[in-house]
Design an enzyme around this catalytic site. Structure first.
Site, PDB file in Angstrom:
ATOM      1  N   CYS A  76       0.975  -1.351   0.082  1.00 39.41           N
ATOM      2  CA  CYS A  76       0.183   0.088   0.166  1.00 39.41           C
ATOM      3  C   CYS A  76       0.962   1.227   0.097  1.00 39.41           C
ATOM      4  O   CYS A  76       0.025   2.183  -0.021  1.00 39.41           O
ATOM      5  CB  CYS A  76      -1.217   0.135   1.154  1.00 39.41           C
ATOM      6  SG  CYS A  76      -1.661  -1.910   1.682  1.00 39.41           S
ATOM      7  N   ASP A  82      -5.069   1.749   5.144  1.00 35.77           N
ATOM      8  CA  ASP A  82      -6.123   2.794   5.611  1.00 35.77           C
ATOM      9  C   ASP A  82      -5.957   3.134   6.089  1.00 35.77           C
ATOM     10  O   ASP A  82      -6.597   4.612   6.461  1.00 35.77           O
ATOM     11  CB  ASP A  82      -6.910   1.612   5.950  1.00 35.77           C
ATOM     12  CG  ASP A  82      -7.421  -0.236   5.380  1.00 35.77           C
ATOM     13  OD1 ASP A  82      -7.174   0.432   4.079  1.00 35.77           O
ATOM     14  OD2 ASP A  82      -8.214  -0.856   5.628  1.00 35.77           O
ATOM     15  N   LYS A  83      -5.587   3.495   7.192  1.00 39.06           N
ATOM     16  CA  LYS A  83      -5.271   4.433   8.614  1.00 39.06           C
ATOM     17  C   LYS A  83      -4.629   5.581   8.110  1.00 39.06           C
ATOM     18  O   LYS A  83      -5.273   6.932   8.568  1.00 39.06           O
ATOM     19  CB  LYS A  83      -4.869   3.330   9.715  1.00 39.06           C
ATOM     20  CG  LYS A  83      -5.676   2.409  10.190  1.00 39.06           C
ATOM     21  CD  LYS A  83      -7.601   2.287  10.282  1.00 39.06           C
ATOM     22  CE  LYS A  83      -7.887   1.453  10.466  1.00 39.06           C
ATOM     23  NZ  LYS A  83      -7.639   0.237   9.313  1.00 39.06           N
ATOM     24  N   CYS A  98      -5.550  -1.865  -1.406  1.00 41.65           N
ATOM     25  CA  CYS A  98      -6.325  -3.237  -1.835  1.00 41.65           C
ATOM     26  C   CYS A  98      -7.540  -2.438  -2.607  1.00 41.65           C
ATOM     27  O   CYS A  98      -7.826  -1.272  -2.717  1.00 41.65           O
ATOM     28  CB  CYS A  98      -7.259  -2.819  -0.677  1.00 41.65           C
ATOM     29  SG  CYS A  98      -5.803  -4.077   0.562  1.00 41.65           S
ATOM     30  N   GLU A 146     -10.183  -5.101  13.559  1.00 39.84           N
ATOM     31  CA  GLU A 146     -11.241  -6.000  11.911  1.00 39.84           C
ATOM     32  C   GLU A 146     -11.606  -6.986  12.217  1.00 39.84           C
ATOM     33  O   GLU A 146     -10.135  -7.887  12.080  1.00 39.84           O
ATOM     34  CB  GLU A 146     -10.888  -4.939  10.619  1.00 39.84           C
ATOM     35  CG  GLU A 146     -10.595  -3.420  10.474  1.00 39.84           C
ATOM     36  CD  GLU A 146      -9.739  -2.964   9.688  1.00 39.84           C
ATOM     37  OE1 GLU A 146      -9.779  -1.621   9.266  1.00 39.84           O
ATOM     38  OE2 GLU A 146      -9.353  -3.960   8.703  1.00 39.84           O
ATOM     39  N   SER A 179     -13.107  -4.855   8.018  1.00 35.85           N
ATOM     40  CA  SER A 179     -12.480  -4.702   7.227  1.00 35.85           C
ATOM     41  C   SER A 179     -13.588  -3.936   6.174  1.00 35.85           C
ATOM     42  O   SER A 179     -14.732  -4.402   5.768  1.00 35.85           O
ATOM     43  CB  SER A 179     -11.848  -5.362   5.995  1.00 35.85           C
ATOM     44  OG  SER A 179     -11.090  -4.998   5.358  1.00 35.85           O
TER      45      SER A 179
END
Length: 561
Positions: free
Chosen positions: A50, A124-125, A195, A447, A473
């Site tokens: 990522c 993500d975060k 993702c 998650e 998720s």
């Protein structure tokens, strides 16, 4: 107002000679002190695909800042991989990371009196953490998303990370042989980028574009494509101009622009995590916003995109179909967006979308017109009931069984639940309860992609319910309910469920109910005792102590509320 309105506090005047001496050591000239100092919060890391492709974006932004007669100041932000930590103790650090990133950026930018900040993130975060920092500081800023990963391919099918999680369940059930299992594992993620479905990172990047804090089309570009590098450079140029105009995040992040962002999340079938993160972003920006606002928007915005995890396509397909501008134009024409919101470019939403076609392009079925929406209302529903008086979050579109009443299978951790699933102890009609995984109880609100994907892989995704005070998720789908609040650790009703109790999840009535009498509930509450914290030192202990309830975003700085 000068371009260096903030940085002059450490670069001007006789008393600041020692400060300037430090800058000379970095190669600055006296003339440079007249130009703005622009922070580049670089999330590059070789921990995860990522973030492994962020350095070339940072390099492009740095050069564009220099060309724009400003001074780039580069600093790093940490990351972990949700995909790699999933299903392990490491996932407890995921939501913690959101707060750490926000704190890191705030600390660096405020401590150095930066005039503006370009935030570059991937996993993500990284997304909400960076935006929370910009909203807190209200220093001119822009978010540069690292870009999506391209899909993997095997036997003519597009693959994502969720394909691998679901393969685990299929393999354990004997529905997949080892050759296919290993091939999916090795083919699912072909390169760098976040993702690929409308999972959390792509959901948040799309929402940031809709909110006006990222450039048009930037949220669905692939990390490996050259247009992503060009977009990073353009983002830096736009940010320098925003500094010169003193266009600040709180000029852009308003109640109306958050409504735009949430409308796009609903239209694209985005992640449940967006609920938690936009509660946190609104808190950081001091915008009045609560969990019921999501339900208000859900009821009026249809799902018009067919994207994974519940649909067919990935973010690169959405990009080819016109991207977020096309989605926004459809919503704007339907009266579902605020066209007068200002964006980081200085243009309004309506002005930005002026040349976008009214209808999606022919020959594709990724984006549909309103009249051919996949679902008439949004998918992220806020459920309430005696099990979650503060509210909880569920994806409710596309469910074959939108109502389930079944016996509770109670587990006090994700690990115990996963063991039961892998041992095939869960049956059709069960309602799996995973508790003590909330912001304080986990701590960190893990998650639950591993257990939900294992259930799907075992063919139980449509017939088994799952509720948790943890999270899901962005890749999760099925009859699942998360963010149950109050959480078990503080004595929320989810702590009072016993093995075999009848539990109802009703997507039609937006209800989460424990089917026992009020008297029995009161007796159980009286008998309940809070467990000891799982951690008493370190960052997890700090998070568990400071985090507020999920219904307010699980933020760690809600002291005054």
């Amino acid at each position: 107002m000068s371009d260096n309105n903030r940085s002059r506090h450490i670069t001007e005047g006789v008393a600041r000679a020692p400060n300037r001496a430090m800058y000379y050591a970095l190669g600055y000239t006296e003339a440079d002190f007249q130009n703005p100092m622009i922070g580049v919060a670089n999330g590059h890391s070789t921990i995860t695909p990522c973030n492994s492709g962020l350095q070339r974006l940072a390099d492009a932004a740095i050069e564009a800042i220099r060309v724009s007669r400003a001074n780039p100041q580069v600093f790093g932000t940490p990351t972990i991989s949700d995909g790699m930590s999933m299903g392990t103790e490491g996932m407890k650090y995921s939501l913690v990371l959101r707060e750490v990133i926000a704190d890191c950026i705030e600390t660096a930018a405020q401590g150095q009196w930066m005039d503006g900040v370009v935030v570059i993130g991937g996993c993500d975060k990284n997304m909400p953490g960076g935006m929370m920092a910009l909203a807190r500081m209200n220093v001119p800023g822009i978010y540069v998303y690292g870009g999506t990963i391209k899909p993997g391919h095997y036997k003519g099918k597009d693959l994502t990370i969720v394909s691998v999680f679901e393969a685990v369940g299929e393999y354990t059930m004997g529905r997949m042989d080892e050759t296919d299992f290993k091939a999916i594992e090795q083919c699912a993620i072909p390169g760098s980028g976040s993702c690929g479905g409308m999972y959390t990172a792509n959901t948040m990047s799309s929402a940031f574009e809709a909110m006006g804090m990222s450039l048009p089309h930037s949220s669905t570009m692939a990390n490996e494509d050259q247009e992503k590098v060009a977009s990073a450079a353009e983002s830096a140029r736009v940010l320098v101009e925003a500094v010169r105009r003193q266009l600040r995040p709180r000029d852009i992040i308003t109640r109306a622009s958050i409504e735009n962002a949430v409308a796009v999340i609903m239209a694209t079938g985005g992640s449940t995590n967006a609920v938690l993160h936009f509660l946190a972003i609104a808190h950081a920006a001091e915008v009045p916003w609560n969990i019921d606002d999501f339900e208000r928007i859900r009821k009026r915005v249809p799902v018009i995109c067919d994207l994974k995890p519940s649909g067919k396509y990935v973010a690169t397909d959405l990009h080819r179909a016109g991207g977020i501008p096309q989605v926004m134009k459809i919503l704007l024409n339907a009266g579902l967006l605020h066209g007068d919101c200002i964006t980081i470019t200085g243009k309004t939403v309506a002005e930005t979308l002026a040349n976008v076609p009214d209808a999606p392009p022919p020959g594709q079925d990724v984006i549909m017109p309103i009249e051919r929406a996949f679902y008439p209302q949004g998918h992220l529903a806020i459920l309430k009931g005696n099990l979650s008086p503060e509210g909880c979050v569920a994806k409710i579109t596309g469910l074959k069984n939108p109502v389930i009443t079944g016996p509770a299978r109670v587990f006090d951790s994700e690990d115990d639940a996963m063991s039961a699933i892998m041992d095939r102890r869960i049956r059709d009609g069960d309602v799996v309860v995973i508790r003590y995984e909330g912001p304080k109880g986990g701590p960190g609100m893990r998650e639950m992609l591993a257990p939900t994907s294992a259930l799907v892989g075992q063919g139980l995704g449509e017939t088994v319910g799952l509720i948790t005070d943890g999270r899901f998720s962005g890749g999760t789908w099925g009859m699942v309910v998360g963010h149950v609040a109050p959480e078990a650790f503080v004595g929320g009703p989810i702590a009072l469920i016993r093995e075999g109790d009848s539990v109802t999840i009703d997507a039609h009535q937006l209800l989460l109910q424990l089917n026992i009498s009020d008297e029995e509930m009161a007796a159980r509450r009286k008998a309940w005792a809070q467990p000891k914290p799982r951690y008493v030192r370190g960052v997890l202990a700090k998070f568990g102590k400071l985090a507020c309830t999920a219904s307010r975003g699980a933020v760690t700085d809600a002291f005054e509320e």
